[in-house]
Every structure is written in structure tokens, then in C-alpha cells.
Design an enzyme around this catalytic site. Structure first.
Site, PDB file in Angstrom:
ATOM      1  N   TYR A 109      32.645   8.854  -0.235  1.00 51.16           N
ATOM      2  CA  TYR A 109      34.066   8.281  -1.069  1.00 51.16           C
ATOM      3  C   TYR A 109      33.364   6.765  -1.208  1.00 51.16           C
ATOM      4  O   TYR A 109      32.730   5.747   0.011  1.00 51.16           O
ATOM      5  CB  TYR A 109      35.206   7.783  -0.168  1.00 51.16           C
ATOM      6  CG  TYR A 109      36.185   6.588  -0.990  1.00 51.16           C
ATOM      7  CD1 TYR A 109      37.183   7.592  -1.985  1.00 51.16           C
ATOM      8  CD2 TYR A 109      36.316   5.978  -0.530  1.00 51.16           C
ATOM      9  CE1 TYR A 109      38.049   7.161  -2.259  1.00 51.16           C
ATOM     10  CE2 TYR A 109      37.034   5.486  -1.167  1.00 51.16           C
ATOM     11  CZ  TYR A 109      38.140   5.779  -2.229  1.00 51.16           C
ATOM     12  OH  TYR A 109      38.726   5.120  -2.811  1.00 51.16           O
ATOM     13  N   TRP A 111      32.750   3.081  -4.637  1.00 52.52           N
ATOM     14  CA  TRP A 111      32.209   3.216  -5.700  1.00 52.52           C
ATOM     15  C   TRP A 111      30.270   3.086  -5.931  1.00 52.52           C
ATOM     16  O   TRP A 111      30.113   4.094  -6.984  1.00 52.52           O
ATOM     17  CB  TRP A 111      32.110   1.448  -6.154  1.00 52.52           C
ATOM     18  CG  TRP A 111      33.864   1.340  -6.459  1.00 52.52           C
ATOM     19  CD1 TRP A 111      34.980   1.761  -5.021  1.00 52.52           C
ATOM     20  CD2 TRP A 111      34.509   1.070  -7.463  1.00 52.52           C
ATOM     21  NE1 TRP A 111      35.838   1.759  -5.756  1.00 52.52           N
ATOM     22  CE2 TRP A 111      35.913   1.203  -7.129  1.00 52.52           C
ATOM     23  CE3 TRP A 111      34.318   1.207  -8.240  1.00 52.52           C
ATOM     24  CZ2 TRP A 111      37.064   1.309  -7.877  1.00 52.52           C
ATOM     25  CZ3 TRP A 111      35.573   0.759  -9.405  1.00 52.52           C
ATOM     26  CH2 TRP A 111      37.096   0.411  -9.523  1.00 52.52           C
TER      27      TRP A 111
END
Length: 765
Positions: A109, A111
Site C-alpha cells: 500500500y 504511492w
């Protein structure tokens, strides 16, 4: 000197190498408001915290897999790539054979890369799906609550979160913008996948000139751009739902609500009206009731309600308000308040969620699906809400509720993380450390020695976006960017794709062929681009071939509609364009949620008193919001982030009156603490927050000193935030708020250890 264009989550920019070999960075020439986060790029590119070679925690290497409380506390041993990949492949094979694929948690999880191919999460999930699947996560820390709630209310969360009213429409038509949680300009520099023209920044600066009055409802006065000349309502944190109900009651009591709109477009107003009048509990939710809770005067509440009814009004709720205890309620109450005004679907009016939370909410760039790597299907059905990772690791076999389901935590033996840092996003980091001690093995792909890498067993060094070829662009970006490699890989770093292809070859069974499909990275880029291009050409767009695109460096995407109004089609034709809800209308009451019987999330918007409250020992309300100097924890070693520190610690803002009462001066290093943990931070005095509130941004790299009881010496607020869900409906993250005490640090400052790698036994290169 040759400049090339690349992109990032904080925007497109250009890079070159100077005559001295240093990396040079400048904004994209078409960006009207370049992000200050570009200042982090150059210094972080070759920072000493880069992972130079594959490394294995000594205890795991010598004793084999198994639970260990030594993660994060032990030295690493560098190994060669062949040995590292053999170890990971062997452990994947063992766990799958002995415990099944459900025992593998594909975390990933975060960016990570802005590129469309080298997207770490997509690469890892594709690989795990090919070898039999994995336990997955749902939703996000940013929006975990709203992603579950909004489908019950309006049928489609994406309509609100991705296709809301555009800034040009707001500037032209809105006269009053009531911003619950504010419109913090620092957040709109960031968009998943990047943006070439930061249009939202310009829009925020244009509010005042456009004649848009802003009602800023926030404990922080600078949660609105200075040019907006906002009227500040310094609300007690976490009480926005009570204020919304007080406003709604005023509309009801004075006959200012739009009964015709409510009857035609909404379901359940009669029951909501009974709640507002106090029929169920004997307590009318009037302005005086709300004032006692939220600390906004009753006359100000009444006055604001009347102004809202008298003009074109947009009610907005930031994402931060759903990251608190009972975070469903401000979103639901804000929607109900907007519905009572009857302006949903009208240009400049209605409801919005996320303005000021991220750069693409309100952006009017093209809404196109960009090239992307297919992940395939996960054969394992087991999942957890993303913010429940510590619960999963600590409580295998236990059951819990989620959105009407009764689920069971799996018994995870191997955690595989690529892209993202759970020690940034998660709460109660002391508890997360204990949770990370339970699996048999933790594998992490990382460019830097973050806390996630330090708490792993096997760390595989990966390249950054500047060190590989890719294609980039954001959800509403105006450009597709050819991200040509600008620097050689650091040390022995490899792309995620190359690492996973190497594992697939070792696992056999056709996994390598299925994963790579026989393509090189360059062939993958061309394949993804040409597949995407064919679709646009079929729709009448003139799109260059891959070779021309790559040579040019960028392609200007077809423009989208400049003016867009949320739910305009529904308003124009509610029978022909109904919402995907049980009634086809906006659900002010949800019979579905009510039937779940959750005590912490009833079937209508309500004020639910928080379980956590200030105490004499911890009287200050901490707001742990997004930083202005980095994206989450990314590039914390960069110059912009580093320059904001106080004695190397993350700054904490405190009101002068609160500082004076504690003998704290500006620039002092302070200890921030509660029953969960403690951290050091650098005091910055400011009257831009209400007394009794302190603000410490997230993202400082977690730096626990075990000889000081786990004190984070750098200033990560998630040692202080509770690992508790917003409610059992969404199981979302509630890490925005905590209650703390602050005191001056006395004595020598403990050293900062996150600025250098952990102890490593290095092998000759």
C-alpha cells in the site's frame, strides 16, 4: 546541458546533470504553480539512506524464518542478488506449500512510483496473482471511511471523489463556500500519478477575486488560502457533525429548507427531520445544542445557516474529517445539509468532498484511463480493510464486522511489501512494531532505509523513478509524460519488475512467462502505450505512435469539459438517471446501514460523542495532518523537508498561550506524549490555531530509541494516534486526532538515527 521531462505525484518537472555531476531540477515550463516539493528531489536522489545492496537481517539469515522481536533492532548482512532471490523464492514456496496462499499478505500500500508500468503495487500484485494469489487489502488510509459509506448514500463513491464540480464552475457560480475542514493549499500540489499544470492551486488563489465568500470551519486558520479572505469559525476539533446538525436544524426551524428537492431527490428526510427535532432522544439539535459541543456561538451558527440559504452555496468536507472517530458522520451530515439547501446538481451549489485534500478534486483536466499494467485476478478471496493490518497480524482467527459482513483475520506468515511504508500510514507505531514481530518473514522492496525496511527480514533495493524508463501521468493530467531515465541506478538497485521476474523464474511452473509475457521493459512500455493509443484513435483522437511520443517527451491529452457539476444529470432527470441506491435517490436515511445494527454508525447522520476525550494528563488536542514539505514520508531527507525541521526534529505548532503555560519558547525541543507513546518535536508558536490544539504533521521518518522506551526522537505523530477504526461499518483509519501533553525537553538531545543506514555487514563490491 540536456533537460528531460519526468513526472511525480507532486507534478511534472525537468531534470539534467550539471557539469559537476549534480542532479539539477526545474519546474515544467507549463506549470503555473510548481510544487515546492520539487526542492526535495535533488538532495534525496543519492542520499546516504539509499539501500545499496540486498540485505538480510542477521537473525533471520542465521536462524531461519520465524516470529521475532528483533525486527527493527538488529544489524543486516549484505548478500548478492542470486542469494537474496533464492531466499525469497524459497520462503514463498515454503509458506504457500505449508499454509496456502492466504498466508501471504501482499501489502504494497502506498504511492511509490508515479509511472504507469513501474508501479510497485501493480507489479507485486500481478506477480502474486500469477503464483496463486494472496491476502489483499481494501480501500485506503486516506479515504477508507468514505469509500465504504458513499455507495450507500449516492450509489457511487467515484462520482463524488473523482467527478465532483469543477473549479471553473465553482468560481463562476458559487457565492458561499462552506469549507468543513478548510481548503489547505499545501495539499493540492499532490495528485496520484502527477499533474503537469497545477490548476487547483491557481483556483484556490482565485476565490477572493471571483467573489466567492469562504466560511472556514477548522481549528486551523491557515487551512484556507490567504487570498480568499475567509471568515474563520475556529471549531473544536472533531465536532463538525454537531455543527452541521445545528445548521440543518436552523434551516428546518426557519423554513429555509427546500422541501420540494427533498421530496423528489432524497429518501428518508422525514425520519432525519424527527432526529433533528429530537423526537427520538428528546434533544433538538438546534444551534444552542451545537454551540455547546463545537464551541461556535449559537448566533454565528444561525447567521451562517441563513447566509447559506440566501445564496448559491457549496458545502465541502475535507478527507481529514472522515479520518476521525465516527468519521462517517461529518460526510453524511454534510451531504444532508447540502440536500436541505436544495442546490445539489446546480452549478456552484451542492456538495463536495476533498477540495483542498488533493490536487485533482475539482480539476477539469481530461478524465482518461491512462496506460496501465494489468494485475490479473486474485484467486484468494480473503482481504482486510487496509487500516486493520496490525489487528490481522496480532489476532489471527478472530472475527470482526465490516460493511455488513462478518470476516475472519487470516493467519499471515509472510508479509511482502513493495511500494509504500506502513510505518508512515499506520497508527500506534509501538503496536505495529509488535505486529511486525509476528510473521515468519517480512520482505520489503525499498529505495531507502525507511522504518519499513529496518523492520524487514529481507530488503531488496529498488530504483527510483529517475533511474528507469516509464510512462507517467495523473488521473486528470493534461499531459502524458515519457519518463526517460535520468540517472544510473544507485548501487545494486533493480526495478521491481526485474526483481519479481527473477523470483518468477525461480518458482517455475510457467510463472516467468506469465509475468513478463516475453517482453522487455521497453517492449512493455510500447505495448501499453499502443494498446491505449488504439482506443483513443478509435474515438477520433490524433495520437502519435510510441516512437514519436518517446522522442517528443510528452503528449498533450485531449481536453475534458471545463465546467462540470456533480449530480447535474441526476437533477435534470431523476427517473431516467437515478442513483445506484435502493431508492434511486440520495439516502438521507439508509435502511441497509440501519439493518446492520452497528452502535457506532446508525442509519442516519448523527452526533456520536467520541470515546476518546481530553484529560487532565493529556489536555491538548493533537491534529496529525498532511505535511507541507513532502508527500507523506516520501523524500523526508530532501532539502525542503529538512529545512523545516527544528534541531533536526519535525516542527509542532502550539498556541502562544499554551506554550507560555508550559514554559515553552519558539525553537525549543519538546516532548509530546500520551499513554500510547512519545516523540520529540521542535516547537513553533502560532496563533493560527485555536488554544488547546497542537498540530504535528505526519511523515517524519520513524526513529524509535529503544534505550529511551521507544521514544521517537524525530517527531512521528503516529506513535501517539490510536489504532482504532472510525466505526465497524468502514473500519477506516481514525489517525487524524489524538490527545497529548507537551513539555520542554530537558537534557542532551538523543541522536537521530534515521539519517543513516542501520548497522550493516557489507560485502566487497
Amino acid at each position: 546541458m540536456k533537460w528531460s521531462t519526468t513526472t511525480s505525484h507532486w507534478g511534472a518537472y525537468q531534470v539534467a546533470t550539471g557539469t559537476d555531476g549534480a542532479l539539477l531540477v526545474r519546474p515544467h515550463p507549463e506549470d503555473p504553480a510548481p510544487s515546492p516539493l520539487l526542492g526535495n528531489v535533488a538532495a534525496a536522489a543519492r542520499h546516504r539512506t539509499r539501500v545499496a545492496a540486498p540485505a538480510v537481517r542477521r537473525g533471520w539469515l542465521e536462524n531461519g524464518p520465524g516470529p521475532s522481536d528483533r525486527r527493527g533492532r538488529e544489524e543486516f548482512v549484505e548478500v548478492g542478488w542470486d542469494q537474496a532471490l533464492d531466499l525469497v523464492a524459497g520462503e514463498l514456496d515454503r509458506v504457500r506449500r505449508e499454509h496456502g496462499n492466504e498466508a501471504v499478505y501482499g501489502g504494497s500500500y502506498g504511492w511509490s512510483s508515479a509511472g504507469r508500468f513501474h508501479h510497485a503495487q501493480s507489479q507485486l500484485h500481478r506477480f502474486l496473482n500469477i503464483i496463486g494469489g494472496y491476502t489483499s487489502s481494501r480501500n485506503s488510509y486516506s479515504l477508507g471511511t468514505s469509500l465504504v459509506l458513499l455507495p450507500h448514500l449516492v450509489g457511487d463513491a467515484g462520482a463524488v471523489l473523482r467527478r465532483g464540480s469543477s473549479w471553473p464552475s465553482i468560481l463562476a457560480n458559487t457565492r458561499l463556500l462552506v469549507a468543513f475542514g478548510g481548503l489547505p493549499a499545501k495539499n493540492v500540489a499532490v495528485t496520484p500519478g502527477g499533474v503537469t499544470r497545477h490548476a487547483s492551486s491557481a483556483a484556490l488563489e482565485s476565490l477572493g477575486a471571483a467573489g466567492v465568500e469562504v466560511a472556514l470551519v477548522s481549528p486551523l486558520r491557515d487551512d484556507a488560502p490567504t487570498s480568499a479572505a475567509a471568515r474563520w469559525y475556529p471549531i473544536r476539533p472533531g465536532t463538525d457533525a454537531a455543527l452541521m446538525l445545528g445548521l440543518a436544524h436552523t434551516l428546518l426551524a426557519e423554513g429555509l429548507h427546500d422541501r420540494a428537492f427533498l421530496d423528489r431527490y432524497c429518501s428518508g428526510f422525514e425520519d432525519f427531520e424527527k432526529y433533528l427535532r429530537g423526537a427520538s432522544d428528546g434533544t433538538p439539535k438546534d444551534a444552542r445544542w451545537a454551540a455547546a459541543i463545537c464551541d461556535v456561538p449559537a448566533h454565528a451558527i444561525v447567521g451562517l445557516a441563513r447566509r447559506m440559504a440566501a445564496t448559491r452555496t457549496l458545502v465541502t468536507v475535507t478527507w481529514s474529517l472522515q479520518r476521525i472517530e465516527h468519521g462517517e458522520q461529518p460526510v453524511w451530515a454534510g451531504l444532508a445539509l447540502a440536500a436541505m439547501l436544495g442546490q445539489i446538481g446546480l452549478p456552484g451549489g451542492g456538495f463536495g468532498h476533498g477540495y483542498g485534500s488533493i490536487g485533482d478534486v475539482g480539476d477539469h483536466g481530461p478524465d482518461l484511463r491512462l496506460p496501465h499494467l494489468p494485475q490479473g485476478e486474485n484467486p484468494v478471496a480473503t482481504f482486510i480493510p487496509v487500516a486493520r493490518v496490525a489487528d490481522m497480524l496480532l489476532r489471527p482467527g478472530e472475527t470482526y464486522d465490516y460493511d455488513g459482513l462478518r470476516l475472519t483475520y487470516p493467519d499471515v506468515r509472510l508479509v511482502y511489501w513493495a511500494g509504500g511504508n506502513p510505518f508512515h500510514h499506520h497508527q500506534d507505531l509501538g503496536r505495529l512494531r509488535r505486529a511486525f514481530g509476528r510473521p515468519a518473514t517480512v520482505v520489503v522492496h525499498e529505495p531507502y532505509w525507511t522504518a519499513a525496511a529496518r523492520h524487514a527480514d529481507i530488503v531488496l533495493p529498488v530504483t527510483t523513478t529517475l533511474e528507469r524508463d516509464d510512462i507517467g501521468g495523473g488521473r486528470r493530467d493534461t499531459h502524458l509524460i515519457a519518463m526517460r531515465r535520468a540517472a544510473a541506478p544507485f548501487g545494486l538497485a533493480r526495478d521491481d519488475h526485474a526483481i519479481l521476474a527473477g523470483l518468477a523464474r525461480r518458482l517455475g511452473g510457467g510463472a516467468a512467462e506469465a509475468f513478463t509475457e516475453g517482453r522487455t521493459v521497453r517492449q512493455w512500455l510500447e505495448h501499453l502505450y499502443e494498446t491505449w493509443r488504439e482506443d483513443l484513435v478509435a474515438r477520433g483522437h490524433d495520437v502519435p505512435g510510441f516512437a514519436a511520443f518517446w522522442e517528443a517527451g510528452e503528449y498533450v491529452l485531449p481536453s475534458g469539459p471545463e465546467h462540470r457539476t456533480l449530480f447535474a444529470d441526476f437533477r435534470a432527470d431523476p427517473e431516467g438517471r437515478p442513483l445506484d441506491t435502493s431508492s434511486g435517490r440520495i439516502q438521507l436515511i439508509s435502511e441497509v446501514i440501519a439493518a446492520f445494527g452497528y452502535a457506532d454508525c446508525p442509519g442516519h447522520p448523527a452526533w456520536l460523542p467520541p470515546r476518546r476525550r481530553p484529560t487532565g494528563r493529556h489536555p491538548l488536542h493533537l491534529i496529525a495532518n498532511q505535511p507541507a514539505t513532502r508527500l507523506h514520508g516520501q523524500l523526508d531527507p530532501g532539502a525542503t523537508s529538512r529545512d523545516s525541521k527544528v534541531s533536526g526534529r519535525e516542527p509542532i505548532r502550539i498556541h502562544p498561550a499554551d506554550a507560555r503555560a508550559r514554559g515553552i519558547a519558539d525553537g525549543d525541543v519538546v516532548r509530546v506524549f500520551n499513554d500510547l507513546g512519545a516523540c520529540l518535536a521542535g516547537a513553533r508558536l502560532s496563533d493560527a490555531l485555536r488554544p488547546g490544539v497542537v498540530q504535528l504533521a505526519t511523515g517524519a521518518w520513524y526513529d524509535p530509541a529503544d534505550d529511551l522506551g521507544g521514544l521517537c526522537v524525530h517527531g512521528n505523530p503516529n506513535v501517539l494516534t490510536a489504532d482504532a477504526p472510525t466505526s465497524v461499518l468502514s473500519q477506516g483509519c481514525s489517525g487524524q486526532h489524538a490527545f497529548v501533553q507537551v513539555e520542554r525537553h530537558i537534557g542532551p538531545l538523543p541522536p537521530l538515527r534515521h539519517t543513516a543506514p542501520p548497522p550493516i555487514v557489507r560485502r566487497p563490491r
